[in-house]
Design a protein around this motif. Sequence first.
Motif, PDB file in Angstrom:
ATOM      1  N   HIS A  25       0.848  -1.226   0.000  1.00 48.76           N
ATOM      2  CA  HIS A  25       0.000   0.000   0.000  1.00 48.76           C
ATOM      3  C   HIS A  25       0.867   1.254   0.000  1.00 48.76           C
ATOM      4  O   HIS A  25       2.021   1.231   0.427  1.00 48.76           O
ATOM      5  CB  HIS A  25      -0.951  -0.011   1.199  1.00 48.76           C
ATOM      6  CG  HIS A  25      -0.258  -0.070   2.537  1.00 48.76           C
ATOM      7  ND1 HIS A  25       0.059   1.055   3.271  1.00 48.76           N
ATOM      8  CD2 HIS A  25       0.186  -1.125   3.259  1.00 48.76           C
ATOM      9  CE1 HIS A  25       0.658   0.688   4.389  1.00 48.76           C
ATOM     10  NE2 HIS A  25       0.756  -0.631   4.409  1.00 48.76           N
ATOM     11  N   ASP A  39       6.434   1.441   6.112  1.00 53.91           N
ATOM     12  CA  ASP A  39       5.174   0.675   6.171  1.00 53.91           C
ATOM     13  C   ASP A  39       4.421   0.879   4.860  1.00 53.91           C
ATOM     14  O   ASP A  39       3.968   1.975   4.566  1.00 53.91           O
ATOM     15  CB  ASP A  39       4.358   1.203   7.361  1.00 53.91           C
ATOM     16  CG  ASP A  39       3.010   0.518   7.480  1.00 53.91           C
ATOM     17  OD1 ASP A  39       2.273   0.836   8.432  1.00 53.91           O
ATOM     18  OD2 ASP A  39       2.682  -0.323   6.614  1.00 53.91           O
ATOM     19  N   GLY A  40       4.365  -0.170   4.048  1.00 51.09           N
ATOM     20  CA  GLY A  40       3.732  -0.069   2.718  1.00 51.09           C
ATOM     21  C   GLY A  40       4.748   0.345   1.672  1.00 51.09           C
ATOM     22  O   GLY A  40       4.977  -0.368   0.686  1.00 51.09           O
ATOM     23  N   GLU A  85      -4.923   1.502   2.686  1.00 50.13           N
ATOM     24  CA  GLU A  85      -4.906   0.212   3.436  1.00 50.13           C
ATOM     25  C   GLU A  85      -5.141   0.495   4.920  1.00 50.13           C
ATOM     26  O   GLU A  85      -5.816  -0.273   5.609  1.00 50.13           O
ATOM     27  CB  GLU A  85      -3.532  -0.444   3.222  1.00 50.13           C
ATOM     28  CG  GLU A  85      -3.362  -1.791   3.885  1.00 50.13           C
ATOM     29  CD  GLU A  85      -2.811  -1.710   5.304  1.00 50.13           C
ATOM     30  OE1 GLU A  85      -2.440  -0.604   5.754  1.00 50.13           O
ATOM     31  OE2 GLU A  85      -2.788  -2.744   5.971  1.00 50.13           O
ATOM     32  N   GLU A  86      -4.608   1.608   5.419  1.00 49.32           N
ATOM     33  CA  GLU A  86      -4.600   1.838   6.875  1.00 49.32           C
ATOM     34  C   GLU A  86      -5.961   2.208   7.454  1.00 49.32           C
ATOM     35  O   GLU A  86      -6.199   2.035   8.638  1.00 49.32           O
ATOM     36  CB  GLU A  86      -3.624   2.989   7.208  1.00 49.32           C
ATOM     37  CG  GLU A  86      -2.187   2.707   6.818  1.00 49.32           C
ATOM     38  CD  GLU A  86      -1.519   1.705   7.734  1.00 49.32           C
ATOM     39  OE1 GLU A  86      -2.185   1.139   8.593  1.00 49.32           O
ATOM     40  OE2 GLU A  86      -0.319   1.453   7.564  1.00 49.32           O
ATOM     41  N   HIS A 144       6.680  -6.801   3.298  1.00 49.54           N
ATOM     42  CA  HIS A 144       6.324  -5.735   4.259  1.00 49.54           C
ATOM     43  C   HIS A 144       7.311  -5.749   5.415  1.00 49.54           C
ATOM     44  O   HIS A 144       7.857  -6.801   5.750  1.00 49.54           O
ATOM     45  CB  HIS A 144       4.908  -5.996   4.781  1.00 49.54           C
ATOM     46  CG  HIS A 144       4.226  -4.800   5.347  1.00 49.54           C
ATOM     47  ND1 HIS A 144       4.562  -4.238   6.546  1.00 49.54           N
ATOM     48  CD2 HIS A 144       3.246  -4.008   4.847  1.00 49.54           C
ATOM     49  CE1 HIS A 144       3.792  -3.187   6.778  1.00 49.54           C
ATOM     50  NE2 HIS A 144       2.988  -3.017   5.775  1.00 49.54           N
ATOM     51  N   GLN A 196       7.176  -4.964  11.455  1.00 46.92           N
ATOM     52  CA  GLN A 196       6.481  -4.101  12.429  1.00 46.92           C
ATOM     53  C   GLN A 196       6.494  -4.763  13.811  1.00 46.92           C
ATOM     54  O   GLN A 196       5.607  -4.528  14.629  1.00 46.92           O
ATOM     55  CB  GLN A 196       5.034  -3.810  11.989  1.00 46.92           C
ATOM     56  CG  GLN A 196       4.972  -3.119  10.626  1.00 46.92           C
ATOM     57  CD  GLN A 196       3.567  -2.864  10.143  1.00 46.92           C
ATOM     58  OE1 GLN A 196       2.806  -3.792   9.929  1.00 46.92           O
ATOM     59  NE2 GLN A 196       3.219  -1.603   9.930  1.00 46.92           N
ATOM     60  N   HIS A 208      -2.872  -6.923   6.754  1.00 44.77           N
ATOM     61  CA  HIS A 208      -2.237  -6.559   5.476  1.00 44.77           C
ATOM     62  C   HIS A 208      -3.194  -6.805   4.318  1.00 44.77           C
ATOM     63  O   HIS A 208      -4.107  -7.637   4.420  1.00 44.77           O
ATOM     64  CB  HIS A 208      -0.959  -7.385   5.263  1.00 44.77           C
ATOM     65  CG  HIS A 208       0.102  -7.055   6.266  1.00 44.77           C
ATOM     66  ND1 HIS A 208       0.878  -5.916   6.186  1.00 44.77           N
ATOM     67  CD2 HIS A 208       0.493  -7.690   7.399  1.00 44.77           C
ATOM     68  CE1 HIS A 208       1.696  -5.885   7.221  1.00 44.77           C
ATOM     69  NE2 HIS A 208       1.479  -6.926   7.979  1.00 44.77           N
TER      70      HIS A 208
END
Length: 409
Positions: free
Chosen positions: A83, A94-95, A128-129, A191, A194, A358
């Motif tokens: 994303h 992130d993405g 996406e978030e 990804h 995290q 995800h």
Amino acid sequence: MKNVELMEKIEFYINRLGQVGLKDGIRWRCAYTKEDKAAKELFKSLIENEGLLASEDAVGNVYGKLKNSIDYTDVKKILVGSHIDTVRDGGAYDGAAGIIIGLLAVSETIKKFGAPKIPIEVIALTEEEGSRYAMSYVGSRAIVNGLMENELNSVDEDGISLKTAMLLAGYDPDNVMKAKRDDIHSYFEVHIEQGPVLEKTGNKIGIIERINGIFFIEVEIIGREDHAGTTPMNMRLDSLSAASKFMAKLPEVVAEISNSATATVGKIRVEPGSSNVVPKKTIFTIDFRDMDVDKLTRMNEAIQLELNQLKHQGFKVNCNLATSELPVDLNKELINLCEVVVKDLGLPYMRMNSGAGHDAQIFAERFPASLLFIPCKDGRSHSPVEFASNEDIAIAVEVMSGILKKLAW
Ligand code: HGY
Ligand code: MN
Ligand code: MN
């Protein structure tokens, strides 16, 4: 491609994309905003720079497609990406790391081996978030299932509906179903983890077997606005006081059902929001997750029961289960394929589950989907301190290239 060239590209692409959406040191790229548009225009230029054809679908997912003349009309496509949006005050990986890894893996493999037998498309998915609308995975859900009318009518904090935001950003909400696809062979996503596991164990690749289920409730507690100075403490309907007692109890409510679940109140708003007015309305979100769908269901019931107790005290309580993504097992054949490639490269790796949600879990509803993790510094994410090394990103490019080569050439 010489490693040095790849490392320089990674450095440049990550930093350029990371600049987009930064305002006074705070990064936020959410759907249908000018920051989102800028990121998509930049990524399209990177796609073109890598020799692919850039395009967007009806909801703003960005694609990088093959330029060559082979007719792939009736061939299902492999999608690789992640994303392009971020959370508020989010990080640069992130993405973003996943769409850059996807782009470089595809372009590098085509440069080395020519056109693939199975067409491959790079994809940068929108929203996406769910940082603007109480709905995650807007872009991937538009591709897999299509977006529903009620979803298009959800509103952000300023009361702007998703439909209006799309219109203002130049998309036609009446066309959203055009983003839906059936011609997908498989979906691959890399990804950042995290979390701290890969870094702590010295593994370079995580091959994901199962993705957490995520339930997301929007709560509104309505009491009564009163004068802060003249209303005795035992004669108030203070919605914020009621909400905070509930929040203090939430960990216990959840732990009674699952010792591996997570529950987070990440967003809260008080109305009218003046220091000398007893809060009439308190609006907040509850994000809770578990690998077990029965436990998620029971947690949802327990949370709603706890909130409904407030009604006996005179409060009005509204709850909206905005998202209920079930835990998903990813495709076993693709897991095995990834494992063969990682082993051939002699990389330290591990199979693991994902606590984060995800886009791969949305694709997995209808298509074979695969998710790989790379280490991130101190396991930190959803934070500006988020970091993954160029070396680890380069390793992921090499792994994804190996997977695509095995699958599509
Ligand atoms: O919330 C998540 O797990 C993901 O970052 N959207
Ligand atoms: Mn995220
Ligand atoms: Mn993400």
